[in-house]
Design an enzyme around this catalytic site. Structure first.
Site, short mmCIF file in Angstrom:
data_model
loop_
_atom_site.label_atom_id
_atom_site.label_comp_id
_atom_site.label_asym_id
_atom_site.label_seq_id
_atom_site.Cartn_x
_atom_site.Cartn_y
_atom_site.Cartn_z
CD GLU A 1 33.92 43.44 33.09
OE1 GLU A 1 34.38 43.81 31.99
OE2 GLU A 1 34.62 43.01 34.02
CG ASP B 1 39.33 46.81 30.27
OD1 ASP B 1 39.97 47.18 31.26
OD2 ASP B 1 38.96 45.64 30.10
CD GLU C 1 42.80 42.50 30.66
OE1 GLU C 1 41.73 42.01 30.25
OE2 GLU C 1 42.87 43.31 31.60
#
Length: 690
Positions: free
Chosen positions: A295, A374, A402
């Protein structure tokens, strides 16, 4: 310390009434014999925690002795290296690296005594917390008798805190570590956090975000290390080793060199000097956590090197001091062309790291996310577990919610983690569950363990949603003992946090145990995740990532949905598993329903093992999930809970559950409407879909 029930979490220490078993403890624990390194900080912490807990719960001020009294009751604390004449038992010969402890109750010849032995000062501290937990729950002394050794060597928390005081994926306020680019002066709240972590056996923490920005890059410099050392001192008192996330390009970013090539001698010397500097300030520094070539983070790929080259360069710098390098395997193409169905993000970690097995130095650990994507509400176990048989490795979970409601929704994650740890990789004939891969026993790893992204901030309750404290508590308990059931952990937490009244703890336990499936029902069907607002990840956006470079797709069209990851016609991801998992996931008929759309693209009319079609399953689960979310709100509002939970905590939870109930309806309507408009298939039960 803040004395509110929200802040105290599971360390409530409420005053106990007269009568047994509490009178027995008052008699037993009026004298404490301490045998160990008298000036050891962790042992001193253990004694202080014990005295404070006994004062708070039992109203006694114990006398601290250095030798066993000739007669009368007492508690003996000792480390393995300290023999005490007159004791009934020898210290068990455990693996001293695992901070084990034993609690015993001796009653003979008119004398009652408790003995707490630890293989280390940390073991004594863990035993003290277990003793205090037992008193808090009203257990008889005999019920506390135990010998415990943590299953995992490294039991770690990762803070994703930034120096400006923000927390990436933080949902409980600002950082407790940083303000305006600096480490906070007052570390009392950090100390209280260390207490919480140590009480459930955590022994390591990294204190800054894996996405290391300019200011945090400087934490390894002479200018900032004295400040980092202040934080390390606080955690040292509780037996918790401090780690730092580092910027792989630090030699270049700080302007000292014109390269960060891991094979460059100047770079290798730069990191060797950095390690020497760090250990001069923090002699027990744990090591580095590294996110590289992921990333847009810098890494060895920029120089034509691989991950082993990068990790080993850092490992060589840390080796003279016993330091570790924890290298994250979250590496994938984040600039993917959504038109290209041959590229599969799920394959990436295995494809990058499996060819490097056996090349990493023995003080490197690969940190592997529990699933290949993820931290979704549902995904399969990463096939890297079991595949890396010559490399130290640890698993990474995400306590912070998240993708699971951001601590505005109730979602107890321990059942999910249990499923992952119990998953049989079939990498060996027996004992090949993930929990035995990551505890080091299956392949004889030198270093191993578990890490998780923290869910705390400066909110009074630590976690924003008071019931989300159960995830932090549960992570510690499960890391200590993966054989514990999710139900037992939920019950422990509820008892310690709200008292042991069954009309309170039983409903809370049931709410926790139902919450993961409730959240999954109104959000992600059959293994397809990511239907969230991009970047923010709160709320539904079914196509939010569908035409995205991040590589997270559902491929829904008018005929069907799902990702074909089979060997014959798909991305071939299923080939990364050992048999029979490979054949199970590759087969449309054998694939578990809950992961069907992760592995297969099917028509909406495809019938699941449940007998329902895919489209009807989507409708039914989203209606059911929203109804169940509303029921959580009603359960919490019942008089038994409303009258027995203090008003501040009750109101805080009630507000979160009300928001969840409304938001679940929004999820239901957005997802159902999307797939109704895609498929044109009506709900067979005739409910309202827009």
């Amino acid at each position: 310390m803040n004395d509110s029930t929200l802040y105290k979490a599971w360390l409530q220490d409420e005053r106990k009434p007269e009568g047994d078993p509490f009178d027995t403890y008052r008699r037993l624990l009026g004298r404490i014999v301490v045998k160990g390194e008298q000036h050891a900080r962790v042992l001193s912490t253990a004694v202080a925690e014990l005295i404070n807990g006994l004062q708070a719960m039992l109203g006694i001020q114990p006398e601290v002795l250095n030798e066993l009294p000739q007669e009368g009751s007492c508690l003996v604390l000792r480390t393995a290296a300290e023999p005490v004449s007159g004791l009934a038992h020898e210290v068990p010969r455990w693996d001293t690296g695992r901070d084990a402890f034993a609690l015993r109750w001796v009653s003979a010849d008119g004398t009652e005594r408790m003995e707490l032995d630890g293989t280390s000062a940390s073991g004594v501290l863990y035993g003290v917390f277990r003793l205090l937990f037992g008193i808090s729950r009203g257990w008889e002394p005999v019920r506390l008798v135990t010998e415990e050794q943590p299953a995992n060597q490294l039991r770690m928390i990762n803070q994703w805190d930034d120096a400006d005081g923000s927390i990436e994926r933080g949902y409980a306020g600002a950082s407790i570590f940083y303000r305006e680019g600096e480490i906070v002066r007052d570390l009392q709240r950090v100390r209280d956090y260390a207490r919480l972590l140590a009480s459930v056996g955590i022994n390591a923490i990294s204190i800054n975000n894996v996405n290391v920005h300019e200011r945090e890059t400087r934490w390894v410099t002479e200018e900032y290390l004295p400040e980092v050392a202040r934080v390390a001192e606080v955690f040292r008192d509780y037996g918790i080793a401090l780690f730092l996330s580092i910027n792989f390009a630090a030699p270049l970013s700080l302007g000292d060199l014109d390269t960060s090539d891991p094979l460059d001698e100047g770079v290798r010397q730069w990191w060797a000097e950095a390690a020497t500097r760090i250990y001069r300030h923090i002699p027990d520094f744990g090591g580095f956590v590294v996110k590289a070539d992921s990333e847009h983070r810098p890494g060895p790929f920029a120089y034509g090197r691989d991950h082993a080259d990068g990790a080993n360069m850092l490992a060589e710098a840390m080796a003279p001091f016993g330091g570790l390098v924890i290298w994250r395997c979250f590496v994938y193409n984040c600039m993917q062309d959504w038109r290209d169905r041959s590229t599969d993000r799920a394959r990436a970690a295995y494809d990058h790291f499996k060819p490097l097995d056996g090349r990493f130095h023995d003080n490197v650990l690969l940190q592997i996310k529990n699933g290949p994507m993820d931290f979704q509400v549902r995904e399969p176990v990463s096939p890297l577990f079991g595949a890396m048989q010559q490399t130290n490795q640890m698993i990474e979970f995400q306590i912070t919610q998240e993708y699971t409601g951001q601590q505005r929704h109730l979602c107890y994650l321990v059942p999910q983690w249990k499923q992952v740890l119990d998953f049989n990789t079939h990498a060996a004939d027996a004992g090949a569950e993930v929990k035995h891969v990551v505890d080091g026993s299956l392949f004889g790893m030198k270093y191993s363990g578990v890490a998780a992204v923290s869910n705390i901030g400066d909110d009074e309750s630590w976690t924003g949603h008071p019931l989300a404290q159960a995830n932090l508590y549960g992570y510690g308990r499960l890391t200590w003992d993966p054989e514990l059931s999710a139900e037992r952990i939920a019950e422990e937490w509820a008892d310690l946090t709200f008292g042991d009244h069954p009309e309170v703890t039983h409903p809370i336990r049931e709410m926790l145990m139902a919450s993961w499936s409730i959240y999954e029902n109104y959000t992600a069907p059959l293994g397809v995740g990511w239907m969230v607002v991009p970047h923010y990840h709160y709320g539904p956006d079914v196509d939010g990532y569908e035409y995205s470079r991040w590589g997270t797709y559902h491929f829904a069209d008018r005929d069907g949905m799902g990702v074909d990851r089979t060997i014959a016609k798909g991305t071939g991801y299923t080939s990364q598993y050992f048999s029979p998992n490979k054949e199970m996931y590759d087969s449309l008929e054998k694939c578990p329903d809950e992961l069907l759309l992760f592995f297969h693209h099917v028509p909406y009319s495809y019938r699941l093992h449940s007998g329902k079609t895919v489209i009807q399953h989507i409708y039914d689960t989203h209606f059911a999930g929203a109804e169940a979310a509303e029921e959580l709100m009603h359960t919490w509002a019942a008089p038994a809970l409303r009258d027995r939970v203090d008003p501040r905590r009750h109101a805080a939870v009630a507000n979160r559950l009300a928001e969840q109930a409304e938001h679940a309806k929004h999820w239901r309507d957005v997802v159902n409407t999307y797939f109704y408009r895609k498929s044109g298939v009506p709900d067979e039960r005739g409910r309202t879909i827009y």
